[in-house]
Design a protein around this motif. Sequence first.
Motif, mmCIF file in Angstrom:
data_model
loop_
_atom_site.group_PDB
_atom_site.id
_atom_site.type_symbol
_atom_site.label_atom_id
_atom_site.label_comp_id
_atom_site.label_asym_id
_atom_site.label_seq_id
_atom_site.Cartn_x
_atom_site.Cartn_y
_atom_site.Cartn_z
ATOM 1 N N GLY A 117 0.849 -1.268 -0.034
ATOM 2 C CA GLY A 117 -0.026 -0.081 -0.098
ATOM 3 C C GLY A 117 0.608 1.262 -0.142
ATOM 4 O O GLY A 117 0.162 2.371 -0.375
ATOM 5 N N ASP A 118 2.048 1.054 0.294
ATOM 6 C CA ASP A 118 2.854 2.471 0.329
ATOM 7 C C ASP A 118 4.276 2.078 -0.145
ATOM 8 O O ASP A 118 5.277 1.491 0.443
ATOM 9 C CB ASP A 118 3.141 2.836 1.762
ATOM 10 N N PRO A 119 4.388 2.004 -1.777
ATOM 11 C CA PRO A 119 5.577 1.519 -2.440
ATOM 12 C C PRO A 119 6.980 2.316 -1.915
ATOM 13 O O PRO A 119 8.060 1.401 -1.911
ATOM 14 C CB PRO A 119 5.420 1.747 -3.543
ATOM 15 N N LEU A 120 6.934 3.572 -1.793
ATOM 16 C CA LEU A 120 8.047 4.301 -1.329
ATOM 17 C C LEU A 120 8.433 3.745 -0.067
ATOM 18 O O LEU A 120 9.574 3.623 0.085
ATOM 19 C CB LEU A 120 7.685 5.818 -1.122
ATOM 20 N N ALA A 121 7.450 3.600 0.831
ATOM 21 C CA ALA A 121 8.102 2.984 2.666
ATOM 22 C C ALA A 121 8.530 1.607 2.233
ATOM 23 O O ALA A 121 9.658 1.321 2.885
ATOM 24 C CB ALA A 121 6.806 2.901 3.246
ATOM 25 N N ALA A 122 8.057 0.710 1.388
ATOM 26 C CA ALA A 122 8.412 -0.555 0.944
ATOM 27 C C ALA A 122 10.026 -0.605 0.602
ATOM 28 O O ALA A 122 10.826 -1.346 0.865
ATOM 29 C CB ALA A 122 7.595 -1.263 0.071
ATOM 30 N N VAL A 123 10.253 0.193 -0.671
ATOM 31 C CA VAL A 123 11.480 0.416 -1.115
ATOM 32 C C VAL A 123 12.478 1.025 -0.365
ATOM 33 O O VAL A 123 13.687 0.509 0.096
ATOM 34 C CB VAL A 123 11.484 1.081 -2.409
ATOM 35 N N SER A 124 12.072 1.833 0.562
ATOM 36 C CA SER A 124 13.090 2.547 1.591
ATOM 37 C C SER A 124 13.529 1.688 2.698
ATOM 38 O O SER A 124 14.500 1.508 3.137
ATOM 39 C CB SER A 124 12.228 3.927 2.389
ATOM 40 N N GLU A 125 12.694 0.742 2.936
ATOM 41 C CA GLU A 125 12.768 -0.206 4.052
ATOM 42 C C GLU A 125 13.797 -1.257 3.347
ATOM 43 O O GLU A 125 14.674 -1.925 4.172
ATOM 44 C CB GLU A 125 11.361 -1.047 4.526
ATOM 45 N N LEU A 126 13.681 -1.551 2.143
ATOM 46 C CA LEU A 126 14.662 -2.706 1.357
ATOM 47 C C LEU A 126 15.891 -1.987 1.656
ATOM 48 O O LEU A 126 17.144 -2.392 1.704
ATOM 49 C CB LEU A 126 14.295 -2.697 0.059
ATOM 50 N N ARG A 127 15.970 -0.608 1.300
ATOM 51 C CA ARG A 127 17.327 0.158 1.492
ATOM 52 C C ARG A 127 17.646 -0.007 2.437
ATOM 53 O O ARG A 127 19.029 -0.106 2.776
ATOM 54 C CB ARG A 127 17.111 1.610 0.768
ATOM 55 N N ARG A 128 16.910 0.081 3.706
ATOM 56 C CA ARG A 128 17.486 0.232 5.225
ATOM 57 C C ARG A 128 18.467 -0.906 5.556
ATOM 58 O O ARG A 128 19.302 -0.873 6.211
ATOM 59 C CB ARG A 128 16.538 0.804 5.964
ATOM 60 N N VAL A 129 17.943 -2.000 4.836
ATOM 61 C CA VAL A 129 18.506 -3.443 5.534
ATOM 62 C C VAL A 129 19.708 -3.902 4.778
ATOM 63 O O VAL A 129 20.186 -4.743 5.003
ATOM 64 C CB VAL A 129 17.449 -4.493 5.633
ATOM 65 N N VAL A 130 20.276 -2.993 3.762
ATOM 66 C CA VAL A 130 21.190 -3.066 2.769
ATOM 67 C C VAL A 130 22.340 -2.444 3.327
ATOM 68 O O VAL A 130 21.988 -1.015 3.602
ATOM 69 C CB VAL A 130 20.824 -2.844 1.371
ATOM 70 N N ARG A 131 23.629 -2.749 3.293
ATOM 71 C CA ARG A 131 24.879 -2.028 3.729
ATOM 72 C C ARG A 131 24.910 -1.035 2.699
ATOM 73 O O ARG A 131 24.647 -0.904 1.524
ATOM 74 C CB ARG A 131 26.094 -2.940 3.896
ATOM 75 N N PRO A 132 25.709 0.043 3.058
ATOM 76 C CA PRO A 132 26.066 1.138 2.254
ATOM 77 C C PRO A 132 26.832 0.493 0.896
ATOM 78 O O PRO A 132 27.866 -0.467 1.313
ATOM 79 C CB PRO A 132 26.955 2.002 2.898
ATOM 80 N N GLY A 133 26.739 0.724 -0.099
ATOM 81 C CA GLY A 133 27.264 0.377 -1.419
ATOM 82 C C GLY A 133 26.701 -0.912 -1.815
ATOM 83 O O GLY A 133 27.249 -1.550 -2.891
ATOM 84 N N GLY A 134 25.546 -1.576 -1.106
ATOM 85 C CA GLY A 134 24.753 -2.674 -1.575
ATOM 86 C C GLY A 134 23.837 -2.348 -2.607
ATOM 87 O O GLY A 134 23.870 -1.057 -2.993
ATOM 88 N N GLN A 135 23.109 -3.408 -2.974
ATOM 89 C CA GLN A 135 22.186 -3.198 -4.107
ATOM 90 C C GLN A 135 20.864 -3.761 -3.823
ATOM 91 O O GLN A 135 20.700 -4.805 -3.197
ATOM 92 C CB GLN A 135 22.527 -3.863 -5.448
ATOM 93 N N VAL A 136 19.645 -3.122 -4.221
ATOM 94 C CA VAL A 136 18.569 -3.415 -4.083
ATOM 95 C C VAL A 136 17.691 -3.726 -5.550
ATOM 96 O O VAL A 136 18.038 -2.720 -6.553
ATOM 97 C CB VAL A 136 17.576 -2.391 -3.395
ATOM 98 N N ALA A 137 17.113 -4.626 -5.763
ATOM 99 C CA ALA A 137 16.542 -4.981 -6.943
ATOM 100 C C ALA A 137 15.118 -5.505 -6.937
ATOM 101 O O ALA A 137 14.798 -6.249 -6.068
ATOM 102 C CB ALA A 137 17.302 -6.002 -8.007
ATOM 103 N N ILE A 138 14.402 -4.942 -7.922
ATOM 104 C CA ILE A 138 12.763 -5.342 -7.643
ATOM 105 C C ILE A 138 12.480 -5.424 -9.320
ATOM 106 O O ILE A 138 12.893 -4.923 -10.131
ATOM 107 C CB ILE A 138 12.041 -4.168 -7.248
ATOM 108 N N THR A 139 11.176 -6.066 -9.206
ATOM 109 C CA THR A 139 10.415 -6.484 -10.577
ATOM 110 C C THR A 139 8.991 -6.041 -10.395
ATOM 111 O O THR A 139 8.429 -6.224 -9.047
ATOM 112 C CB THR A 139 10.502 -7.892 -11.072
ATOM 113 N N ILE A 140 8.422 -5.379 -11.154
ATOM 114 C CA ILE A 140 7.122 -5.206 -11.410
ATOM 115 C C ILE A 140 6.270 -5.346 -12.777
ATOM 116 O O ILE A 140 7.133 -5.608 -13.866
ATOM 117 C CB ILE A 140 6.611 -3.742 -11.141
ATOM 118 N N TRP A 141 5.053 -5.609 -12.853
ATOM 119 C CA TRP A 141 4.434 -5.849 -14.062
ATOM 120 C C TRP A 141 4.257 -4.456 -14.426
ATOM 121 O O TRP A 141 3.869 -3.346 -13.777
ATOM 122 C CB TRP A 141 2.913 -6.367 -13.933
ATOM 123 N N PRO A 142 4.427 -4.150 -15.784
ATOM 124 C CA PRO A 142 4.365 -2.775 -16.392
ATOM 125 C C PRO A 142 3.063 -2.092 -17.110
ATOM 126 O O PRO A 142 2.210 -3.118 -17.016
ATOM 127 C CB PRO A 142 5.393 -2.978 -17.744
#
Length: 269
Positions: A117-142
């Motif tokens: 329900g809150d895509p920005l909060a969700a991606v921000s949480e993925l970023r939070r749990v990854v160390r600096p210099g790490g990567q986050v990757a996602i897929t969505i339907w277009p």
Amino acid sequence: MTDFDDHERGRWAGRAEAYARSFGRLCAYPAPALLDAAGVTDGARMLDVGTGPGTVAALATARGATVTAVDAEASMIVTARTARAAGHFARAALPLLPFPTGAFDVAVANFVINHVGDPLAAVSELRRVVRPGGQVAITIWPYPRPPLQRLWRQAYEAAGGPPRPALPQVDAERNFDRTPEGLTGLLRGAGLDPLRCETLSWVHRTDPQEWWAGPEAGIGELGLLLDGAPADLRRRARDAYDRLTAEYRGPDGLLGLPTGALVASGRTR
């Protein structure tokens, strides 16, 4: 948590088996590209959010990654644990993950952002749990939707289905365009430096009866539209599905449905 999140939890409850033999096979296709976009290699500490039946987790383990996989739905975790020997599987859901800041080298989410329900909060949480210099990757339907994704509403309308009551949606102020530009903007807004956004296109090969098993079990747009519908409408929808998919059937009787996805990644700062 939003009304949309609560709605999604209810829709997926107890449906892991039906998902695995229908939509799960569709969602598995971009998994290698997702791991490539995230730079998953031997020794990487990876978090797989929304693991479903554990497909992405298994592929990452085969690459030598140390995998932690979570899903909001208990039946998905049971299925993943049964099918995948390696990795740690637990229940957890965005946008609140029970992990320390910077605990992982990589976080991936395969078709998960479509269901929050809150895509920005969700991606921000993925970023939070990854160390600096790490990567986050996602897929969505277009969007615009490929033919496969358009099929379900077409079948419902061809069956003469009535307008359905309004259902919970992602609030407009929290939503984003399901385009490469919209997805890249979402990553940037979450504090990531976007690296790439790729459009994948493929033909999904599937048995017609197995593909129908998804909406028959209440999964996907047509499953939602037919939830609680009279038997006659469900029969007409199946007849419409058979007519609409006739042009996609090959000599072997299998369907070949054109579809696509967006794969994006970003680096943490």
